[in-house]
Structures are given as C-alpha cells and as structure tokens.
Design a protein around this motif. Structure first.
Motif, mmCIF file in Angstrom:
data_model
loop_
_atom_site.group_PDB
_atom_site.id
_atom_site.type_symbol
_atom_site.label_atom_id
_atom_site.label_comp_id
_atom_site.label_asym_id
_atom_site.label_seq_id
_atom_site.Cartn_x
_atom_site.Cartn_y
_atom_site.Cartn_z
ATOM 1 N N ASP A 180 0.749 -1.283 -0.100
ATOM 2 C CA ASP A 180 0.037 0.165 -0.057
ATOM 3 C C ASP A 180 0.776 1.188 -0.023
ATOM 4 N N TYR A 186 1.019 -4.992 4.152
ATOM 5 C CA TYR A 186 -0.271 -4.089 3.875
ATOM 6 C C TYR A 186 -1.228 -3.511 4.931
ATOM 7 N N HIS A 187 -1.743 -2.776 4.642
ATOM 8 C CA HIS A 187 -2.647 -1.887 5.511
ATOM 9 C C HIS A 187 -4.113 -2.219 5.213
ATOM 10 N N HIS A 188 -4.403 -3.077 4.275
ATOM 11 C CA HIS A 188 -5.735 -3.215 3.822
ATOM 12 C C HIS A 188 -5.774 -4.511 3.165
ATOM 13 N N ASP A 192 -7.892 -5.989 1.024
ATOM 14 C CA ASP A 192 -7.941 -5.957 -0.403
ATOM 15 C C ASP A 192 -7.058 -6.204 -1.090
ATOM 16 N N SER A 193 -5.761 -5.518 -0.402
ATOM 17 C CA SER A 193 -4.264 -5.655 -1.141
ATOM 18 C C SER A 193 -3.861 -6.874 -1.319
ATOM 19 N N ASP A 252 -8.816 -5.349 10.509
ATOM 20 C CA ASP A 252 -9.655 -4.361 11.137
ATOM 21 C C ASP A 252 -10.388 -5.172 12.264
ATOM 22 N N GLN A 291 -14.232 -5.250 12.376
ATOM 23 C CA GLN A 291 -14.889 -5.862 10.865
ATOM 24 C C GLN A 291 -14.978 -7.553 11.400
ATOM 25 N N GLN A 300 -14.071 -10.845 7.875
ATOM 26 C CA GLN A 300 -13.759 -9.850 6.854
ATOM 27 C C GLN A 300 -12.949 -10.585 5.697
#
Length: 274
Positions: A107, A137-139, A141-142, A166, A169, A173
């Motif tokens: 990211d 990564y932070h997300h 989806d990445s 997160d 979530q 998630q």
C-alpha cells in the motif's frame, strides 16, 4: 534458550542520512540504533534479531542495515528493499552481508512493487539469491489482489503484522479470511506482530486474541514467528517490548510452543545458528 525478534528497525543519523525516496519520516521518539536494539534484546533474554527496511527514513537504501549486521557478530540478519534495476554486484553484496529476504509494501506507492513486470523481476532475483519474500499491507483487499502472485512465487512467503485485520470487522472480513486460507493451503509463514497496530482496547491487547488464535490454527505453530516491531514506528500510543511479549505468552502458553515461534521457525527461515 536462543530467541529471535523477527521484526525490528534501526536508524543512526550519524551513520546514514535520510533518503529522498523515503515513504514517511521517522520522528525523534522513534529513533533507535542497532546497538540499542541488541541491548534491548539482551535485557529481555533474546539472542538474535531481524532488521527490516520499513521504507520510512532511509527509503530503499539498505546501507546502515548492512553495517549493523556486519558489526553484530552473527546476531542480526536483514530483510531489505530491492529497487528495480539493482546491480548484480549489489545483490551479491547484500546476500554476503546477511540480507535474507526482500520486503514488499503493497500500500506504499514508493515501495518496489510486487505486481507487474518489476515485481516479477524482483521475485526472480529473490529466487536466485535464495531469499524469503516478506509482505506488508494495511488493507486486506491488497492481499487478495496479490494472492495469485504470492501463490506462484515459488519462494517462502512471510506475512507481516498478523495481516493487520480491522478488529471491528471481525473474523469474517474478506481480507482476513483470504489470509487464513493462504495459511491452510500453502507453506506461508505469519508474523505474530503488530498487535499495537490492530488493538482498539490497548495494552494488554486482549481484543486481538481471537485473531491471533485463528492465525495459529490456520498457519500452525510450525509457521508462526514473532516480532516486536521495535522501535514502534507510527504507534498510536506508548508501546513497549514486554507487554507485546506477554501477549505472546498468553496466546501461546506452552514453553515448547513458544520455542518454536521464537527460535525453531525463525532460525530455519533466516539461517540463524545458536
């Protein structure tokens, strides 16, 4: 017993100035030299450590890391950033100097990329050197987007900071579910680190326990390692080594299991000897 802190950073402005390609700045309270890191490890009974180039501060320049490893008498190894076009002679110097892997920050736009042609060149060079690849990564989806490349890489894969789910979530998630499936279906390794980045309740990080337990179940204790993330760059609140280590003892209560996480597994991955 010997033990490895598998994730830390070190900076010394007297040895190397900041890089123009740095991904973020290092604040004065986040500074820590390799000598200070080794002293901190000894205070907690650790014998070895892995320095990670975080992209912040020095950017993709691995100079100080190599100096620190050379001065450590075998106690340190490193995971570097590898810019596209790095010369073959520099690759050899890095390998001979104790670099055992390369890191991809999915990211950060300024990070050497994992995806695309440049990423394929980097993976080919990692295979040539016999290195691991480490992914941050932070997300979630990445990670999902990167999974085809990681599965096809033909290299040992390490996922940083517990995948940084997160917590709000929950366990279902999509990014975290994909991470768990990666653990079940490949020989990838998870780094049980970064709890202070995930928590909503703060130390002692009890709200992260269900996520750590799910990771241990998916990856098994033979593919878990631990890192402090010292000196705690970009932490939201005060963070210390001992509470993070205590959280590991809570989620991995058996001493023999912690020995696998703190020594057997990282010694195999990074090439440490007692």
């Amino acid at each position: 017993m010997p033990a490895v802190d598998s994730h830390a950073h070190a900076f010394d402005l007297q040895r190397q100035g900041w890089g123009s390609d740095r991904g973020f700045d290092i604040q004065p309270n986040e500074m820590g030299t390799a000598d200070q890191f080794l002293h901190m490890l000894a205070c907690h009974g650790f014998t070895h450590g892995v320095l990670i180039n975080p992209l912040g501060g020095y950017g993709a320049d691995n100079t100080y890391m190599l100096e620190a490893i050379a001065a450590s008498a075998g106690r340190l190894k490193g995971v570097a950033l590898l810019p596209d076009g790095t010369a073959e002679a520099e690759l050899r110097r890095m390998k001979e100097g104790g670099i055992v892997g390369i890191r991809f920050n999915l990211d950060f736009p300024t990070s050497p990329p994992l995806l695309g042609e440049a990423g394929q060149r980097a993976l080919a060079r990692a295979r040539e050197m016999g290195w691991v690849i480490q992914v941050h990564y932070h997300h979630g989806d990445s990670l999902v987007a990167a999974l085809p490349v990681l599965r096809a890489a033909g290299l040992p894969v390490i996922i940083d900071h517990s995948g940084r789910p997160d917590l709000e979530q929950g366990l279902e998630q999509p990014g975290f579910r994909a991470l768990l499936e990666l653990g079940r279906s490949t020989d990838a390794t998870i780094k049980l680190s970064g709890l202070f980045r995930m928590t909503r309740s703060g130390s002692p990080y009890a709200d992260t326990d269900p996520f750590v337990a799910a990771l241990i179940e998916a990856f098994t204790l033979d593919r878990c390692i631990w890192g402090s993330d010292w000196p705690f760059l970009r932490a939201r609140e005060r963070t210390d080594f001992a509470p993070l280590l205590a959280a590991l003892a809570r989620t991995v209560p058996e001493a023999a299991d912690r020995e696998r996480v703190l020594w057997t597994n990282p010694a195999r991955l990074f090439g440490f000897t007692a």
